[in-house]
Design an enzyme around this catalytic site. Structure first.
Site, mmCIF file in Angstrom:
data_model
loop_
_atom_site.group_PDB
_atom_site.id
_atom_site.type_symbol
_atom_site.label_atom_id
_atom_site.label_comp_id
_atom_site.label_asym_id
_atom_site.label_seq_id
_atom_site.Cartn_x
_atom_site.Cartn_y
_atom_site.Cartn_z
ATOM 1 N N HIS A 1 50.561 64.088 56.695
ATOM 2 C CA HIS A 1 49.934 65.297 55.899
ATOM 3 C C HIS A 1 51.156 65.881 55.409
ATOM 4 C CE1 HIS A 1 47.655 68.751 55.099
ATOM 5 N NE2 HIS A 1 48.615 69.342 55.441
ATOM 6 N N ALA B 1 38.004 43.747 23.139
ATOM 7 C CA ALA B 1 38.433 43.488 24.391
ATOM 8 C C ALA B 1 37.111 43.051 25.041
ATOM 9 C CB ALA B 1 38.929 44.682 24.916
ATOM 10 N N ARG C 1 38.264 37.212 28.311
ATOM 11 C CA ARG C 1 39.410 36.244 28.310
ATOM 12 C C ARG C 1 38.912 34.876 28.533
ATOM 13 N NH1 ARG C 1 44.293 38.209 26.749
ATOM 14 N NH2 ARG C 1 45.276 36.642 27.738
ATOM 15 N N VAL D 1 38.408 46.458 31.458
ATOM 16 C CA VAL D 1 39.556 46.827 31.753
ATOM 17 C C VAL D 1 40.681 46.935 30.463
ATOM 18 C CG1 VAL D 1 41.368 46.399 33.593
ATOM 19 C CG2 VAL D 1 39.256 45.228 33.723
ATOM 20 N N ILE D 2 40.587 46.246 29.605
ATOM 21 C CA ILE D 2 41.533 46.405 28.401
ATOM 22 C C ILE D 2 41.077 47.424 27.709
ATOM 23 C CG2 ILE D 2 42.449 45.237 26.462
ATOM 24 C CD1 ILE D 2 42.525 42.587 28.118
HETATM 25 P P1 FAD Z 1 49.322 33.635 31.878
HETATM 26 O O1 FAD Z 1 49.958 34.899 32.077
HETATM 27 O O2 FAD Z 1 48.456 33.686 30.547
HETATM 28 O O3 FAD Z 1 50.468 32.797 31.432
HETATM 29 C C1 FAD Z 1 50.449 31.554 31.062
HETATM 30 C C2 FAD Z 1 51.328 30.980 29.939
HETATM 31 O O4 FAD Z 1 51.453 29.631 29.829
HETATM 32 C C3 FAD Z 1 51.605 31.786 28.851
HETATM 33 O O5 FAD Z 1 52.959 31.993 28.635
HETATM 34 C C4 FAD Z 1 51.413 30.472 27.785
HETATM 35 O O6 FAD Z 1 52.037 30.717 26.672
HETATM 36 C C5 FAD Z 1 51.854 29.476 28.697
HETATM 37 N N1 FAD Z 1 50.970 28.141 28.193
HETATM 38 C C6 FAD Z 1 49.644 27.860 28.013
HETATM 39 N N2 FAD Z 1 49.323 26.808 27.692
HETATM 40 C C7 FAD Z 1 50.683 25.952 27.819
HETATM 41 C C8 FAD Z 1 50.878 24.667 27.428
HETATM 42 N N3 FAD Z 1 49.833 23.711 27.083
HETATM 43 N N4 FAD Z 1 52.054 24.391 27.164
HETATM 44 C C9 FAD Z 1 53.307 25.164 27.587
HETATM 45 N N5 FAD Z 1 52.911 26.554 27.644
HETATM 46 C C10 FAD Z 1 51.629 27.016 28.015
HETATM 47 N N6 FAD Z 1 46.392 41.521 35.465
HETATM 48 C C11 FAD Z 1 46.815 42.580 36.755
HETATM 49 O O7 FAD Z 1 46.672 41.982 37.755
HETATM 50 N N7 FAD Z 1 47.146 43.831 36.295
HETATM 51 C C12 FAD Z 1 47.132 44.445 35.179
HETATM 52 O O8 FAD Z 1 47.551 45.594 35.283
HETATM 53 C C13 FAD Z 1 46.963 43.659 34.180
HETATM 54 N N8 FAD Z 1 46.913 44.203 32.972
HETATM 55 C C14 FAD Z 1 46.571 43.401 31.943
HETATM 56 C C15 FAD Z 1 46.599 43.874 30.585
HETATM 57 C C16 FAD Z 1 46.068 43.374 29.451
HETATM 58 C C17 FAD Z 1 46.302 44.032 28.058
HETATM 59 C C18 FAD Z 1 45.928 41.810 29.511
HETATM 60 C C19 FAD Z 1 45.703 41.046 28.413
HETATM 61 C C20 FAD Z 1 45.854 41.224 30.881
HETATM 62 C C21 FAD Z 1 46.172 42.052 31.934
HETATM 63 N N9 FAD Z 1 46.191 41.398 33.476
HETATM 64 C C22 FAD Z 1 46.513 42.244 34.349
HETATM 65 C C23 FAD Z 1 45.610 40.051 33.361
HETATM 66 C C24 FAD Z 1 47.097 39.360 33.687
HETATM 67 O O9 FAD Z 1 48.021 39.513 32.504
HETATM 68 C C25 FAD Z 1 46.688 37.834 33.759
HETATM 69 O O10 FAD Z 1 45.566 37.733 34.771
HETATM 70 C C26 FAD Z 1 47.949 37.094 34.315
HETATM 71 O O11 FAD Z 1 48.763 37.147 33.226
HETATM 72 C C27 FAD Z 1 47.341 35.552 34.476
HETATM 73 O O12 FAD Z 1 48.578 34.613 34.871
HETATM 74 P P2 FAD Z 1 48.729 33.305 34.677
HETATM 75 O O13 FAD Z 1 49.897 32.942 34.893
HETATM 76 O O14 FAD Z 1 47.638 32.675 34.968
HETATM 77 O O15 FAD Z 1 48.547 33.010 32.862
HETATM 78 P P1 NAD Z 2 36.432 42.514 31.020
HETATM 79 O O1 NAD Z 2 35.718 41.444 31.320
HETATM 80 O O2 NAD Z 2 37.020 43.513 31.795
HETATM 81 O O3 NAD Z 2 35.447 43.534 29.812
HETATM 82 C C1 NAD Z 2 34.855 43.112 28.743
HETATM 83 C C2 NAD Z 2 33.743 44.083 28.452
HETATM 84 O O4 NAD Z 2 33.215 43.771 27.373
HETATM 85 C C3 NAD Z 2 32.570 43.967 29.463
HETATM 86 O O5 NAD Z 2 32.021 45.215 29.982
HETATM 87 C C4 NAD Z 2 31.387 43.227 28.860
HETATM 88 O O6 NAD Z 2 30.269 43.604 29.018
HETATM 89 C C5 NAD Z 2 31.559 43.635 27.389
HETATM 90 N N1 NAD Z 2 31.202 42.903 26.232
HETATM 91 C C6 NAD Z 2 31.196 41.473 26.091
HETATM 92 N N2 NAD Z 2 30.956 41.019 25.010
HETATM 93 C C7 NAD Z 2 30.419 42.158 24.226
HETATM 94 C C8 NAD Z 2 30.010 42.334 23.057
HETATM 95 N N3 NAD Z 2 29.742 41.428 22.109
HETATM 96 N N4 NAD Z 2 30.040 43.652 22.587
HETATM 97 C C9 NAD Z 2 29.959 44.753 23.342
HETATM 98 N N5 NAD Z 2 30.381 44.454 24.653
HETATM 99 C C10 NAD Z 2 30.759 43.366 24.979
HETATM 100 O O7 NAD Z 2 37.553 41.991 29.598
HETATM 101 P P2 NAD Z 2 38.648 42.630 28.904
HETATM 102 O O8 NAD Z 2 38.750 44.137 29.022
HETATM 103 O O9 NAD Z 2 38.863 41.786 27.768
HETATM 104 O O10 NAD Z 2 39.847 42.054 29.981
HETATM 105 C C11 NAD Z 2 39.917 40.794 30.319
HETATM 106 C C12 NAD Z 2 40.468 40.725 31.675
HETATM 107 O O11 NAD Z 2 41.999 40.998 31.794
HETATM 108 C C13 NAD Z 2 39.805 41.398 32.826
HETATM 109 O O12 NAD Z 2 38.716 41.103 33.236
HETATM 110 C C14 NAD Z 2 40.993 41.344 33.956
HETATM 111 O O13 NAD Z 2 40.786 40.346 34.597
HETATM 112 C C15 NAD Z 2 42.108 41.330 33.117
HETATM 113 N N6 NAD Z 2 42.866 42.524 32.993
HETATM 114 C C16 NAD Z 2 43.207 43.282 34.176
HETATM 115 C C17 NAD Z 2 43.731 44.580 34.169
HETATM 116 C C18 NAD Z 2 44.064 45.049 35.250
HETATM 117 O O14 NAD Z 2 43.880 44.524 36.497
HETATM 118 N N7 NAD Z 2 44.168 46.631 35.348
HETATM 119 C C19 NAD Z 2 43.881 45.117 32.905
HETATM 120 C C20 NAD Z 2 43.479 44.373 31.732
HETATM 121 C C21 NAD Z 2 42.994 43.322 31.806
#
Ligand code: FAD
Ligand code: NAD
Length: 474
Positions: A451, A276, A279, A191-192
């Protein structure tokens, strides 16, 4: 002396802030701890999602889409602009402003709900005691009748491609490039990789994505993945499947990669490398030895279907537990846990969590894929409809993609919906709603759809399940 709360939440990301706000709404005394700092070095609530995930990535996707459309699509509407340019600093600045607005918004919501925010790192000890190492250097001890762990996730680092924040980056770095890299390498076509790869490709970078798996987007419906891959290739994204990277060396401002394409070793030189590859739960330093909270074999906090951990009164939600790592899954778990703590019913149906990939075209789905159903031996039937036959999509200049409805062969109950196309991030919810109400393909087929709208593709796809789509041969 420790501070006493009804609920102490560790992490103010989507899962944590939802738990905190809902618990406060239900009359509980709530504290929420977060360690994160924003780009300005000041505490920023909202987690990965608001700071370096969902929202900033969508801001850049939108900016880059506008630029790309101006360059490549506006011409057919008779709109022209002389020599359009992208100012990356302004684009990133706009993104930062949006991030600040939303992270600040969480602080406001905490204030409005009388939630005490602690800015620092929390560690859970026995007795539901959380020790917070605050950024101001003062340690504070909080004790909750309940503790909700919402620590989220961190990027997985590859041992041969350590993040240096400059040449080899994760999402954090790739949201903040100062200029469009001439050549961007991406490891991981997930996804990323696809979303951020698309951003920089649209702005002019040569983007090569190296994916270890032989199949593209294996979690998605195979037909949807195939259609999307064809569109991405048309856009010039160079996606190499079955490419196993073994080396990434930074030399003179370039990253030199070695990968095996299944036949032999290949090399690739890029200016920036985005790694990417998934995670992992952010549990480092979270649990003291005496906390009693167990982790599972994947390093996630172990929970049951109600997000209860191995310790009574300690709950865990969001990315740090099993299930999809999606913000909206965390939202629902946060709310459900707060309601369970209050003695109310609270439940999250992981079977109807929608997935969306915000590329162009967008990819979205809910429920099962054909492959999953075949593997499970569930009899099913399908109906598909292409956006190329939907008047609104063609009028918008967005004919790519399709909608597929999968229904049970005998009961007609909807088991999955898969969509590729413009705005399918919004359309997928019709499938979510239908599935939550245990709807059938016939239910969808009998519902009047306006529509001309994109949603007509869902209507015709549902009708196609019974081979009675009007706008295509069945
Ligand atoms: P997080 O958002 O990771 O929040 C956890 C928080 O806890 C952080 O602020 C961290 O600093 C804090 N924390 C951790 N440990 C401690 C500690 N011990 N003490 C104090 N603070 C702490 N998901 C979607 O649904 N749609 C999207 O379009 C989407 N796009 C994404 C794009 C990218 C580039 C990335 C990286 C992720 C994306 N995701 C998306 C995934 C989404 O961001 C995560 O699923 C979501 O943020 C998870 O929420 P969370 O509250 O579990 O954790
Ligand atoms: P991902 O799990 O979506 O994709 C990782 C990809 O990397 C997979 O296709 C995997 O086969 C590949 N891969 C793993 N190890 C590899 C290697 N050594 N060499 C080459 N390819 C390898 O993970 P992501 O893109 O890092 O995103 C992490 C998570 O964040 C997503 O699974 C999703 O849950 C969340 N996210 C969600 C959104 C959204 O909802 N639109 C956007 C961004 C991120």
């Amino acid at each position: 002396m420790s501070e006493q709360y009804d609920v102490v939440v560790i992490g103010a990301g989507p899962a944590g802030y939802h738990a905190a706000i809902r618990a406060a709404q239900l009359g509980m005394k709530v504290a929420c701890i977060d360690a994160a700092l924003g780009k300005d070095g000041k505490p920023a609530l909202g987690g990965t999602c608001l700071r370096v995930g969902c929202i900033p990535s969508k801001a850049l996707l939108d900016s880059s889409r506008q630029f790309h459309n101006l360059q490549h699509l506006f011409g057919e509407h008779g709109i022209s602009a002389k020599d359009p340019k992208i100012d990356v600093k302004t684009m990133v600045g706009r993104k930062d402003k949006i991030v600040k607005q939303f992270t600040g918004g969480i602080a406001q919501l905490f204030k409005a709900n009388k939630i005490t925010a602690y800015y620092g790192f929390g560690t859970l000890h026995a007795g539901k005691k959380v020790v917070v190492k605050q950024h101001d250097g003062m340690d504070v001890e909080l004790v909750g009748k309940h503790v909700v762990i919402a620590a989220g996730s961190d990027s997985i680092e590859l041992p041969f491609a350590k993040f240096d924040g400059k040449h080899v980056v994760d999402n954090v770095g790739a949201l903040d490039f100062e200029a469009v890299p001439k050549r961007l390498g991406v490891i991981g076509a997930g996804v990323i990789g696809l979303e951020l790869g698309s951003v920089w490709k649209r702005l002019g970078a040569e983007v090569t994505i190296l994916e270890a798996m032989p199949d593209f987007l294996a979690a998605a419906d195979a037909e949807a993945a195939k259609v999307a891959l064809k569109e991405f290739k048309k856009q010039g994204l160079d996606i190499k499947l079955g490419a196993k990277v073994s080396k990434a060396e930074v030399k003179k401002n370039e990253v030199h990669l070695t990968y095996n394409d299944g036949k032999s070793d290949q090399s690739l030189v890029v200016d920036k490398l985005l790694v990417a590859v998934g995670r992992k739960a952010a549990t480092k330093g979270l649990l003291a030895d005496d906390s009693g909270v167990k982790l599972n074999e994947r390093g996630q906090v172990e929970v049951d279907e109600h997000c209860k951990t191995s310790v009574d009164g300690v709950w865990a939600v969001g990315d740090c537990v099993r299930g999809p790592m999606l913000a909206h899954k965390g939202f629902e778990e946060g709310i459900a846990v707060a309601e369970l703590i209050a003695g109310l019913p609270g439940h999250v149906n992981l079977d109807t969590v929608p997935w969306v990939i915000y590329t162009e075209p967008e990819i979205a789905w809910v429920g099962k894929t054909e492959k999953q159903l075949k593997d499970e031996g569930v009899p099913f039937k399908t109906g598909s409809f292409p956006f190329a036959a939907v008047g609104r999509a063609v009028a918008m200049g967005e004919p790519a993609g399709f909608v597929k409805v999968i229904a049970h062969e005998e009961t007609d109950r909807i088991l999955g919906m898969h969509l590729v196309g413009v705005n399918v991030s919004e359309l997928v919810h019709e499938g979510v709603l239908a599935m939550e109400f245990h709807g059938s393909a016939e239910d969808l087929a009998r519902i009047c759809h306006a529509h001309p709208t994109l949603s007509e593709a869902i209507h015709d796809a549902a009708m196609a399940v019974d081979k009675r789509a009007i706008h295509k041969a069945n």
